[in-house]
Design a protein around this motif. Structure first.
Motif, PDB file in Angstrom:
ATOM      1  N   PRO A   1     -16.719  49.066  18.545  1.00 18.83           N
ATOM      2  CA  PRO A   1     -16.020  47.932  19.156  1.00 18.83           C
ATOM      3  C   PRO A   1     -14.628  48.234  19.708  1.00 18.83           C
ATOM      4  CG  PRO A   1     -16.208  47.639  16.776  1.00 18.83           C
ATOM      5  CD  PRO A   1     -17.002  48.853  17.131  1.00 18.83           C
ATOM      6  N   SER A   2     -14.036  49.353  19.337  1.00 18.45           N
ATOM      7  CA  SER A   2     -12.702  49.663  19.855  1.00 18.45           C
ATOM      8  C   SER A   2     -12.746  50.619  21.046  1.00 18.45           C
ATOM      9  CB  SER A   2     -11.827  50.250  18.743  1.00 18.45           C
ATOM     10  OG  SER A   2     -12.365  51.475  18.305  1.00 18.45           O
ATOM     11  N   ASN A   3     -13.949  50.927  21.546  1.00 16.47           N
ATOM     12  CA  ASN A   3     -14.065  51.859  22.670  1.00 16.47           C
ATOM     13  C   ASN A   3     -13.822  51.112  23.986  1.00 16.47           C
ATOM     14  OD1 ASN A   3     -15.219  53.468  24.850  1.00 16.47           O
ATOM     15  ND2 ASN A   3     -15.923  54.815  23.223  1.00 16.47           N
ATOM     16  N   ALA A   4     -12.656  51.331  24.561  1.00 17.40           N
ATOM     17  CA  ALA A   4     -12.263  50.623  25.779  1.00 17.40           C
ATOM     18  C   ALA A   4     -13.146  50.994  26.970  1.00 17.40           C
ATOM     19  CB  ALA A   4     -10.798  50.907  26.093  1.00 17.40           C
ATOM     20  N   LEU A   5     -13.656  52.209  26.993  1.00 16.28           N
ATOM     21  CA  LEU A   5     -14.494  52.617  28.124  1.00 16.28           C
ATOM     22  C   LEU A   5     -15.813  51.863  28.157  1.00 16.28           C
ATOM     23  CD1 LEU A   5     -13.887  56.470  28.191  1.00 16.28           C
ATOM     24  CD2 LEU A   5     -13.084  54.762  29.832  1.00 16.28           C
TER      25      LEU A   5
ATOM     26  N   TYR B   1      -7.088  49.257  24.972  1.00 15.77           N
ATOM     27  CA  TYR B   1      -6.328  50.428  25.389  1.00 15.77           C
ATOM     28  C   TYR B   1      -4.926  50.414  24.773  1.00 15.77           C
ATOM     29  CZ  TYR B   1      -3.681  53.504  28.479  1.00 15.77           C
ATOM     30  OH  TYR B   1      -2.859  54.492  28.972  1.00 15.77           O
ATOM     31  N   TYR B   2      -4.258  49.275  24.839  1.00 15.49           N
ATOM     32  CA  TYR B   2      -2.900  49.196  24.303  1.00 15.49           C
ATOM     33  C   TYR B   2      -2.886  49.213  22.777  1.00 15.49           C
ATOM     34  CZ  TYR B   2      -1.282  48.385  29.030  1.00 15.49           C
ATOM     35  OH  TYR B   2      -0.993  48.528  30.372  1.00 15.49           O
ATOM     36  N   GLN B   3      -3.887  48.620  22.136  1.00 14.48           N
ATOM     37  CA  GLN B   3      -3.957  48.626  20.667  1.00 14.48           C
ATOM     38  C   GLN B   3      -4.199  50.034  20.126  1.00 14.48           C
ATOM     39  OE1 GLN B   3      -7.045  45.901  19.479  1.00 14.48           O
ATOM     40  NE2 GLN B   3      -6.066  44.177  20.521  1.00 14.48           N
ATOM     41  N   ASP B   4      -4.895  50.854  20.916  1.00 15.98           N
ATOM     42  CA  ASP B   4      -5.305  52.180  20.471  1.00 15.98           C
ATOM     43  C   ASP B   4      -4.221  53.230  20.697  1.00 15.98           C
ATOM     44  OD1 ASP B   4      -7.224  53.900  19.328  1.00 15.98           O
ATOM     45  OD2 ASP B   4      -7.870  54.572  21.297  1.00 15.98           O
TER      46      ASP B   4
ATOM     47  N   ALA C   1      -9.080  57.373  27.924  1.00 17.40           N
ATOM     48  CA  ALA C   1      -8.936  57.654  29.358  1.00 17.40           C
ATOM     49  C   ALA C   1      -9.415  56.463  30.178  1.00 17.40           C
ATOM     50  CB  ALA C   1      -9.730  58.905  29.719  1.00 17.40           C
ATOM     51  N   VAL C   2      -8.548  55.462  30.263  1.00 11.51           N
ATOM     52  CA  VAL C   2      -8.876  54.228  30.974  1.00 11.51           C
ATOM     53  C   VAL C   2      -7.963  54.134  32.196  1.00 11.51           C
ATOM     54  CG1 VAL C   2      -8.857  51.714  30.792  1.00 11.51           C
ATOM     55  CG2 VAL C   2      -9.626  53.078  28.860  1.00 11.51           C
ATOM     56  N   PRO C   3      -8.525  53.839  33.389  1.00  7.17           N
ATOM     57  CA  PRO C   3      -7.703  53.736  34.607  1.00  7.17           C
ATOM     58  C   PRO C   3      -6.925  52.419  34.647  1.00  7.17           C
ATOM     59  CG  PRO C   3      -9.980  53.228  35.122  1.00  7.17           C
ATOM     60  CD  PRO C   3      -9.946  53.640  33.661  1.00  7.17           C
ATOM     61  N   VAL C   4      -5.838  52.364  33.889  1.00 11.20           N
ATOM     62  CA  VAL C   4      -5.090  51.130  33.671  1.00 11.20           C
ATOM     63  C   VAL C   4      -4.623  50.499  34.981  1.00 11.20           C
ATOM     64  CG1 VAL C   4      -3.012  50.138  32.613  1.00 11.20           C
ATOM     65  CG2 VAL C   4      -4.380  51.814  31.362  1.00 11.20           C
ATOM     66  N   GLU C   5      -4.047  51.286  35.872  1.00 11.82           N
ATOM     67  CA  GLU C   5      -3.514  50.714  37.120  1.00 11.82           C
ATOM     68  C   GLU C   5      -4.639  50.148  37.981  1.00 11.82           C
ATOM     69  OE1 GLU C   5      -0.369  49.995  37.594  1.00 11.82           O
ATOM     70  OE2 GLU C   5      -0.115  50.847  35.602  1.00 11.82           O
ATOM     71  N   GLN C   6      -5.774  50.832  38.038  1.00 13.64           N
ATOM     72  CA  GLN C   6      -6.916  50.319  38.813  1.00 13.64           C
ATOM     73  C   GLN C   6      -7.417  49.005  38.219  1.00 13.64           C
ATOM     74  OE1 GLN C   6      -9.240  54.083  38.628  1.00 13.64           O
ATOM     75  NE2 GLN C   6      -9.616  53.671  40.789  1.00 13.64           N
ATOM     76  N   ILE C   7      -7.451  48.932  36.890  1.00  8.57           N
ATOM     77  CA  ILE C   7      -7.908  47.705  36.234  1.00  8.57           C
ATOM     78  C   ILE C   7      -6.950  46.561  36.553  1.00  8.57           C
ATOM     79  CG2 ILE C   7      -8.293  46.575  34.008  1.00  8.57           C
ATOM     80  CD1 ILE C   7      -9.203  49.360  32.952  1.00  8.57           C
TER      81      ILE C   7
END
Length: 92
Positions: free
Chosen positions: A38-42, A71-74, A79-85
């Protein structure tokens, strides 16, 4: 599934089915992967992308926000494309 206990394979199957336009199966496999990790942002991101491709903006936005929360909690280790999101959220 063929490998019911391998979370990575479940997530990959979900993504592949989504790429094929088979969204119900994609969501089913990604839901299983998210339930196991459940904590896997991808995995959450991939579910957001499926909703986005389906034209379901409210659910896509909800999952994109959840992905960023994870992503922020972890501690930003994934490797999450934060700016694209963020850009996609602004467009929704």
């Amino acid at each position: 599934g063929v490998y019911p206990f391998n979370v990575g394979i479940l997530a990959q199957l979900g993504t592949v089915y989504g790429d094929m336009g088979r969204y119900d199966e994609g969501h089913r496999f990604l839901d299983q992967a998210i339930a196991m990790a459940p904590s896997n942002a991808l995995y959450v991101l991939n579910k957001a992308i499926l909703y986005d491709r389906m034209g379901d903006a409210p659910h896509a936005a909800q999952m994109y926000r959840f992905c960023l929360d994870l992503y922020y909690q972890d501690g930003s280790k994934q490797a999450v494309p934060v700016e694209q999101i963020k850009k996609r959220l602004a467009a929704l």
